[in-house]
Design a protein around this motif. Structure first.
Motif, PDB file in Angstrom:
ATOM      1  N   ILE A  54     -39.508  31.982 -70.059  1.00 60.29           N
ATOM      2  CA  ILE A  54     -38.238  31.444 -69.244  1.00 60.29           C
ATOM      3  C   ILE A  54     -38.623  29.999 -69.212  1.00 60.29           C
ATOM      4  N   ALA A  55     -37.692  29.429 -69.868  1.00 67.18           N
ATOM      5  CA  ALA A  55     -37.778  27.786 -69.905  1.00 67.18           C
ATOM      6  C   ALA A  55     -36.832  27.105 -68.643  1.00 67.18           C
ATOM      7  N   SER A  56     -37.200  26.367 -68.132  1.00 69.73           N
ATOM      8  CA  SER A  56     -36.544  25.641 -67.061  1.00 69.73           C
ATOM      9  C   SER A  56     -36.268  26.372 -65.897  1.00 69.73           C
ATOM     10  N   ALA A  57     -37.162  27.274 -65.628  1.00 66.52           N
ATOM     11  CA  ALA A  57     -37.020  28.085 -64.251  1.00 66.52           C
ATOM     12  C   ALA A  57     -37.651  27.209 -63.199  1.00 66.52           C
ATOM     13  N   LEU A  58     -36.802  27.204 -62.073  1.00 57.78           N
ATOM     14  CA  LEU A  58     -37.234  26.233 -60.912  1.00 57.78           C
ATOM     15  C   LEU A  58     -38.276  26.902 -60.142  1.00 57.78           C
ATOM     16  N   ILE A  59     -39.315  26.297 -59.814  1.00 62.66           N
ATOM     17  CA  ILE A  59     -40.401  26.459 -58.930  1.00 62.66           C
ATOM     18  C   ILE A  59     -40.400  25.598 -57.827  1.00 62.66           C
ATOM     19  N   SER A  60     -40.287  26.010 -56.570  1.00 63.04           N
ATOM     20  CA  SER A  60     -40.062  25.288 -55.489  1.00 63.04           C
ATOM     21  C   SER A  60     -40.924  25.801 -54.375  1.00 63.04           C
ATOM     22  N   VAL A  61     -41.340  25.067 -53.429  1.00 61.20           N
ATOM     23  CA  VAL A  61     -42.170  25.274 -52.266  1.00 61.20           C
ATOM     24  C   VAL A  61     -41.314  25.407 -51.078  1.00 61.20           C
ATOM     25  N   ASN A  62     -41.185  26.709 -50.580  1.00 60.15           N
ATOM     26  CA  ASN A  62     -40.521  26.627 -49.519  1.00 60.15           C
ATOM     27  C   ASN A  62     -40.973  25.844 -48.120  1.00 60.15           C
ATOM     28  N   VAL A  91     -39.524  31.282 -57.065  1.00 61.67           N
ATOM     29  CA  VAL A  91     -39.370  31.290 -58.689  1.00 61.67           C
ATOM     30  C   VAL A  91     -38.015  31.695 -58.899  1.00 61.67           C
ATOM     31  N   SER A  92     -37.018  31.128 -59.531  1.00 59.10           N
ATOM     32  CA  SER A  92     -35.657  31.183 -59.691  1.00 59.10           C
ATOM     33  C   SER A  92     -35.126  30.868 -61.065  1.00 59.10           C
ATOM     34  N   TYR A  93     -34.205  31.762 -61.663  1.00 54.37           N
ATOM     35  CA  TYR A  93     -33.586  31.115 -62.811  1.00 54.37           C
ATOM     36  C   TYR A  93     -32.128  31.857 -62.943  1.00 54.37           C
ATOM     37  N   LEU A  94     -31.402  31.387 -63.780  1.00 53.35           N
ATOM     38  CA  LEU A  94     -29.965  31.956 -63.604  1.00 53.35           C
ATOM     39  C   LEU A  94     -30.201  33.350 -64.257  1.00 53.35           C
ATOM     40  N   GLY A  95     -29.339  34.485 -63.970  1.00 54.07           N
ATOM     41  CA  GLY A  95     -29.304  35.601 -64.336  1.00 54.07           C
ATOM     42  C   GLY A  95     -30.317  36.762 -64.059  1.00 54.07           C
ATOM     43  N   PHE A  96     -31.395  36.104 -63.563  1.00 51.52           N
ATOM     44  CA  PHE A  96     -32.520  36.916 -62.971  1.00 51.52           C
ATOM     45  C   PHE A  96     -32.522  36.811 -61.509  1.00 51.52           C
ATOM     46  N   SER A  97     -33.365  38.097 -60.968  1.00 49.59           N
ATOM     47  CA  SER A  97     -33.475  38.131 -59.428  1.00 49.59           C
ATOM     48  C   SER A  97     -34.598  37.124 -58.996  1.00 49.59           C
ATOM     49  N   LYS A 107     -54.026  31.821 -57.213  1.00 47.92           N
ATOM     50  CA  LYS A 107     -55.390  31.616 -57.469  1.00 47.92           C
ATOM     51  C   LYS A 107     -55.977  32.716 -58.262  1.00 47.92           C
ATOM     52  N   ASP A 108     -55.342  33.932 -58.557  1.00 45.29           N
ATOM     53  CA  ASP A 108     -55.873  35.020 -59.079  1.00 45.29           C
ATOM     54  C   ASP A 108     -54.937  35.402 -60.290  1.00 45.29           C
ATOM     55  N   ASN A 109     -53.556  34.885 -60.346  1.00 47.41           N
ATOM     56  CA  ASN A 109     -52.607  35.513 -61.105  1.00 47.41           C
ATOM     57  C   ASN A 109     -52.069  34.014 -61.564  1.00 47.41           C
ATOM     58  N   ASN A 110     -51.573  34.117 -63.133  1.00 45.54           N
ATOM     59  CA  ASN A 110     -50.742  33.059 -63.658  1.00 45.54           C
ATOM     60  C   ASN A 110     -49.531  33.426 -64.217  1.00 45.54           C
ATOM     61  N   ARG A 111     -49.062  34.499 -63.888  1.00 44.57           N
ATOM     62  CA  ARG A 111     -48.099  35.183 -64.508  1.00 44.57           C
ATOM     63  C   ARG A 111     -47.010  35.722 -63.605  1.00 44.57           C
ATOM     64  N   VAL A 112     -45.725  35.330 -63.671  1.00 44.71           N
ATOM     65  CA  VAL A 112     -44.579  35.637 -62.716  1.00 44.71           C
ATOM     66  C   VAL A 112     -43.631  36.307 -63.747  1.00 44.71           C
ATOM     67  N   ILE A 250     -27.202  33.412 -59.419  1.00 46.59           N
ATOM     68  CA  ILE A 250     -28.533  32.327 -59.312  1.00 46.59           C
ATOM     69  C   ILE A 250     -29.249  32.575 -58.159  1.00 46.59           C
ATOM     70  N   ASP A 251     -30.418  32.784 -58.204  1.00 45.04           N
ATOM     71  CA  ASP A 251     -31.410  33.066 -56.797  1.00 45.04           C
ATOM     72  C   ASP A 251     -30.640  33.721 -55.850  1.00 45.04           C
ATOM     73  N   ASP A 252     -30.189  34.839 -56.409  1.00 41.94           N
ATOM     74  CA  ASP A 252     -29.490  35.925 -55.304  1.00 41.94           C
ATOM     75  C   ASP A 252     -28.236  35.530 -54.899  1.00 41.94           C
TER      76      ASP A 252
END
Length: 425
Positions: A54-62, A91-97, A107-112, A250-252
């Motif tokens: 998924i390209a251009s997904a937004l990753i933001s720190v709360n 982690v959010s993107y248009l049309g996805f929860s 630290k242990d996972n790199n897949r969302v 978008i983002d619920d």
């Protein structure tokens, strides 16, 4: 009365002199140490159903203004200062929860894995707007309620790629500081380059026309809320047709999708989609194009200079802009402009086709009230041509603690080629 003798005075002066000498060294060391007090987290965002990136997904720190986006391969790198941990990453993107994950997850996972929103959106219970034009007009009149009205100092990462057909011929990257003026003023935003690097293969880039429209302003001027004079001018709303498309999330958040199209086709005209939050009537995203079938008019609009013996004209212009929310207020977050040009040469059988991809993501921001900022900053012109400086490509730590967009494979290959050429020199 207590007095200083000659030796005491000399000692004070010596101490002051030593402080004067050592303070810059100390500050530099402190700055270097402070820049390293962060942790880098890597990850990839994919569709849970088919593993597609998924390209251009937004990753933001709360609870912060820190953010970045995924590249074309769905990959991202997020740098977080150690003083902020522990935090939650959204982690959010248009049309996805959307997903909220603890920072330690990476630290242990790199897949969302994001799950597509399959919920049927009820127009009766959720969406009350009946007329698309009225909805857009309300959206524009409620800007002061929905968007940040303070002037802000934004940190953003900018990347500009020029391709000749499928080959990268120019790569520019920069961390920029944006003095963002309030959307309700006519004052233009100001930009300074904090760090930058560029490499261009001028043997393959045989036209100067493409260099004139480059620079961070290409992405910044896509802010439809700030620069309504370019698209959706309030006093010219009657020149557009509006109609509803299928709603989405978008983002619920429940989102109206409104198609728009200019009615006057005598000059290059805009058409696309607006994504408007159903509850607050906030524009959260826009995707649109400019029809440039009228080549002569499009050339006059976009080509200020061209090589002798050539015709240069745009054939496709695509734009995308995103906004992010914090504490109930929205701000410009991401802009992407993709412009495809054709260069016809009088004495050549084949033409040259170029694609200019300019994208910018806001990685951090703060409210800013210092009016002296513009006098102290090295401001750039809206038609800036970024200077050639390839030294940064060789330096692995060039960006420091600045968040950037992770390079996709084709760009990474271009950077590796630059590094190899530098070693030969």
């Amino acid at each position: 009365m207590k007095t200083f003798n000659f030796f005491q005075l000399k000692s004070v002066k010596l101490l002051a002199f030593l402080i004067f000498l050592l303070l810059p060294v100390y500050l530099f060391a402190f700055q270097q140490q402070n820049q390293k007090n962060y942790t880098e987290y890597k990850g990839m965002v994919v569709n849970s159903q088919n593993d597609d990136p998924i390209a251009s997904a937004l990753i933001s720190v709360n609870r912060s203004n820190i953010s970045t986006i995924t590249n074309a391969a769905g990959e991202f790198v997020l740098k977080v200062h150690d003083s902020l941990t522990p935090v939650i990453v959204n982690v959010s993107y248009l049309g996805f929860s959307s997903k909220n994950l603890p920072l330690d997850y990476f630290k242990d996972n790199n897949r969302v894995e994001l799950v597509e929103s399959v919920e049927k959106l009820s127009e009766v219970n959720i969406f009350n707007a009946k007329d698309a034009r009225t909805l857009v007009e309300k959206m524009l009149t409620q800007k002061d309620e929905n968007y940040i009205t303070d002037q802000t100092l934004m940190t953003a990462f900018y990347r500009e790629i020029i391709k000749r057909r499928r080959t990268n011929v120019s790569l520019s990257e920069a961390v920029v500081k944006i003095y963002k003026k309030p959307h309700n003023t006519r004052r233009k935003d100001l930009v300074s380059i904090y760090k930058a690097r560029k490499s261009t293969d001028y043997d393959k880039l045989d036209t100067l026309a493409l260099k004139l429209r480059g620079g961070p302003f290409n992405s910044l001027y896509l802010d439809l809320i700030k620069y309504t004079e370019y698209v959706l001018k309030p006093e010219m709303m009657e020149n557009y047709e509006f109609n509803f498309d299928d709603p989405t999330k978008i983002d619920d958040r429940y989102i109206y999708v409104v198609n728009f199209e200019e009615m006057d086709k005598s000059t290059p005209w805009y058409f696309g989609q607006l994504y408007i939050d159903a509850e607050s009537l906030t524009l959260v995203r826009a995707k649109y194009k400019m029809d440039v079938d009228d080549r002569d008019m499009a050339t006059r609009m976009f080509v200020k200079k061209k090589p002798t013996g050539s015709k240069v004209y745009p054939v496709e212009l695509y734009y995308e802009v995103d906004y992010a929310e914090k504490d109930g207020k929205w701000h410009f977050s991401y802009g992407n402009a993709i412009m495809e040009y054709v260069v016809n040469w009088k004495r050549k059988i084949f033409n040259s086709r170029y694609t200019v991809n300019s994208e910018m993501v806001v990685t951090d921001w703060e409210k800013y009230s210092d009016s002296e900022w513009k006098e102290n900053a090295d401001l750039i012109d809206p038609y800036v041509v970024m200077a050639d400086d390839i030294s940064g490509f060789y330096d692995k730590e060039f960006w420091g603690n600045n968040n950037i967009i992770e390079p996709e494979k084709s760009i990474q290959n271009a950077i590796e080629k630059i590094k190899r050429n530098m070693k030969k020199e």
